[in-house]
Write a protein that holds these residues in place. Structure first.
Motif, PDB file in Angstrom:
ATOM      1  N   LEU A   1       0.825  -1.204   0.000  1.00 43.00           N
ATOM      2  CA  LEU A   1       0.000   0.000   0.000  1.00 43.00           C
ATOM      3  C   LEU A   1       0.862   1.259   0.000  1.00 43.00           C
ATOM      4  N   VAL A   2       1.913   1.249   0.809  1.00 47.64           N
ATOM      5  CA  VAL A   2       2.792   2.408   0.892  1.00 47.64           C
ATOM      6  C   VAL A   2       3.522   2.635  -0.427  1.00 47.64           C
ATOM      7  N   ALA A   3       3.963   1.560  -1.064  1.00 45.08           N
ATOM      8  CA  ALA A   3       4.675   1.690  -2.339  1.00 45.08           C
ATOM      9  C   ALA A   3       3.765   2.249  -3.422  1.00 45.08           C
ATOM     10  N   VAL A   4       2.551   1.710  -3.511  1.00 43.73           N
ATOM     11  CA  VAL A   4       1.631   2.140  -4.557  1.00 43.73           C
ATOM     12  C   VAL A   4       1.232   3.605  -4.367  1.00 43.73           C
ATOM     13  N   ALA A   5       1.055   4.011  -3.116  1.00 45.69           N
ATOM     14  CA  ALA A   5       0.621   5.374  -2.830  1.00 45.69           C
ATOM     15  C   ALA A   5       1.784   6.345  -2.651  1.00 45.69           C
ATOM     16  N   ARG A   6       3.017   5.855  -2.722  1.00 47.90           N
ATOM     17  CA  ARG A   6       4.214   6.691  -2.553  1.00 47.90           C
ATOM     18  C   ARG A   6       4.163   7.473  -1.241  1.00 47.90           C
ATOM     19  N   ARG A   7       3.836   6.790  -0.155  1.00 48.09           N
ATOM     20  CA  ARG A   7       3.738   7.447   1.146  1.00 48.09           C
ATOM     21  C   ARG A   7       5.129   7.559   1.770  1.00 48.09           C
ATOM     22  N   SER A   8       5.882   8.542   1.340  1.00 46.33           N
ATOM     23  CA  SER A   8       7.290   8.651   1.729  1.00 46.33           C
ATOM     24  C   SER A   8       7.473   8.974   3.210  1.00 46.33           C
ATOM     25  N   GLU A   9       6.388   9.362   3.917  1.00 48.69           N
ATOM     26  CA  GLU A   9       6.531   9.598   5.347  1.00 48.69           C
ATOM     27  C   GLU A   9       6.819   8.307   6.118  1.00 48.69           C
ATOM     28  N   PHE A  10       6.664   7.163   5.446  1.00 45.31           N
ATOM     29  CA  PHE A  10       6.972   5.881   6.079  1.00 45.31           C
ATOM     30  C   PHE A  10       8.410   5.431   5.809  1.00 45.31           C
ATOM     31  N   ARG A  11       9.202   6.308   5.202  1.00 40.78           N
ATOM     32  CA  ARG A  11      10.570   5.920   4.832  1.00 40.78           C
ATOM     33  C   ARG A  11      11.367   5.425   6.029  1.00 40.78           C
ATOM     34  N   GLU A  12      11.392   6.197   7.095  1.00 38.55           N
ATOM     35  CA  GLU A  12      12.198   5.812   8.252  1.00 38.55           C
ATOM     36  C   GLU A  12      11.715   4.510   8.876  1.00 38.55           C
ATOM     37  N   LEU A  13      10.407   4.338   8.943  1.00 38.02           N
ATOM     38  CA  LEU A  13       9.860   3.095   9.493  1.00 38.02           C
ATOM     39  C   LEU A  13      10.262   1.900   8.633  1.00 38.02           C
ATOM     40  N   ILE A  14      10.134   2.042   7.332  1.00 37.92           N
ATOM     41  CA  ILE A  14      10.534   0.963   6.422  1.00 37.92           C
ATOM     42  C   ILE A  14      12.016   0.655   6.593  1.00 37.92           C
ATOM     43  N   GLY A  15      12.823   1.696   6.697  1.00 32.97           N
ATOM     44  CA  GLY A  15      14.253   1.487   6.886  1.00 32.97           C
ATOM     45  C   GLY A  15      14.565   0.742   8.167  1.00 32.97           C
ATOM     46  N   ARG A  16      13.857   1.082   9.238  1.00 29.67           N
ATOM     47  CA  ARG A  16      14.081   0.396  10.523  1.00 29.67           C
ATOM     48  C   ARG A  16      13.649  -1.064  10.439  1.00 29.67           C
ATOM     49  N   LEU A  17      12.513  -1.314   9.818  1.00 34.27           N
ATOM     50  CA  LEU A  17      12.036  -2.695   9.702  1.00 34.27           C
ATOM     51  C   LEU A  17      12.982  -3.534   8.851  1.00 34.27           C
ATOM     52  N   LEU A  18      13.487  -2.950   7.781  1.00 38.55           N
ATOM     53  CA  LEU A  18      14.423  -3.668   6.922  1.00 38.55           C
ATOM     54  C   LEU A  18      15.701  -4.009   7.690  1.00 38.55           C
ATOM     55  N   LEU A  19      16.232  -3.035   8.390  1.00 37.21           N
ATOM     56  CA  LEU A  19      17.477  -3.259   9.121  1.00 37.21           C
ATOM     57  C   LEU A  19      17.279  -4.253  10.264  1.00 37.21           C
ATOM     58  N   ALA A  20      16.125  -4.201  10.904  1.00 34.93           N
ATOM     59  CA  ALA A  20      15.870  -5.120  12.022  1.00 34.93           C
ATOM     60  C   ALA A  20      15.732  -6.557  11.547  1.00 34.93           C
ATOM     61  N   SER A  21      15.136  -6.762  10.367  1.00 29.19           N
ATOM     62  CA  SER A  21      14.948  -8.106   9.802  1.00 29.19           C
ATOM     63  C   SER A  21      14.403  -9.070  10.852  1.00 29.19           C
TER      64      SER A  21
END
Length: 205
Positions: A72-92
């Motif tokens: 949903l975030v990718a399709v809507a380009r909701r860039s305010e979720f960038r930091e959250l996505i980055g944290r989730l990716l790094l946490a794995s």
């Protein structure tokens, strides 16, 4: 898409402001109301992702919910979720969602996203015992280098660099980053096509 929410304790209900997500203890026995019921005007993907309480509900779930939220975030380009996505990716913290996070950052497509990917590689290429999303992330960074005209991947792919050292001590082969770059590009195209379809929908018709 509604089945995704029905299978994972998320109820999607129409409101005057769009779609609102509610948690239910057992959604399998509940009715999942159609998104367009009672709504007028165009249903765009921006409206969908705005109305969903994405970080409060889906990103707190398991890998299925998180992949759905990332989509949903990718399709809507909701860039305010960038930091959250980055944290989730790094946490794995779990399987299967890493590639979805990569697609989100690829669609944002900025130097800030490339920095998040580089931070992931700095950490996980130093752990050859962890076979996570290293190849996918490197492939996405190749994609962003091509889009931005940058050289973030240079130091990772240099002779005897982090990628080469990670491969040397692994017991099994890894995915090729250039193949992953192509896959990321195809997924990004699919995201764009999905956004176009949602933008063309008119739930009032």
């Amino acid at each position: 898409m509604w089945k995704v929410f029905a299978d994972h304790n998320v109820l999607t209900l129409p409101s005057t402001e769009g779609l609102v997500v509610h948690r239910r203890p057992n959604l399998r026995s509940a009715w999942l109301l159609p998104a367009c019921h009672g709504l007028t005007g165009s249903l765009t993907v921006i409206g969908i992702a705005t109305a969903f309480t994405v970080p409060g509900v889906l990103f707190e779930g398991g890998w299925r919910e998180r992949k759905t939220a990332a989509w949903l975030v990718a399709v809507a380009r909701r860039s305010e979720f960038r930091e959250l996505i980055g944290r989730l990716l790094l946490a794995s913290e779990g399987p299967y969602a890493g590639a979805a996070y990569c697609v989100v950052l690829a669609k944002f497509g900025t130097a800030a996203d490339a920095e998040l990917l580089s931070a992931y590689l700095d950490h996980y290429l130093s752990h050859p015992d962890l076979d996570y999303d290293q190849a996918v992330v490197l492939g996405e960074l190749l994609y962003l280098d091509e889009m931005l005209g940058s050289k973030y991947t240079t130091r990772f792919l240099a002779p005897a660099g982090p990628w080469g050292r990670w491969l040397e001590v692994r017991a099994v082969a890894a995915l090729a980053p250039h193949d992953c770059r192509q896959a990321v590009q195809q997924l990004c195209t699919f995201v764009d096509e999905t956004a176009e379809v949602f933008a063309s929908l008119d739930c009032g018709s």
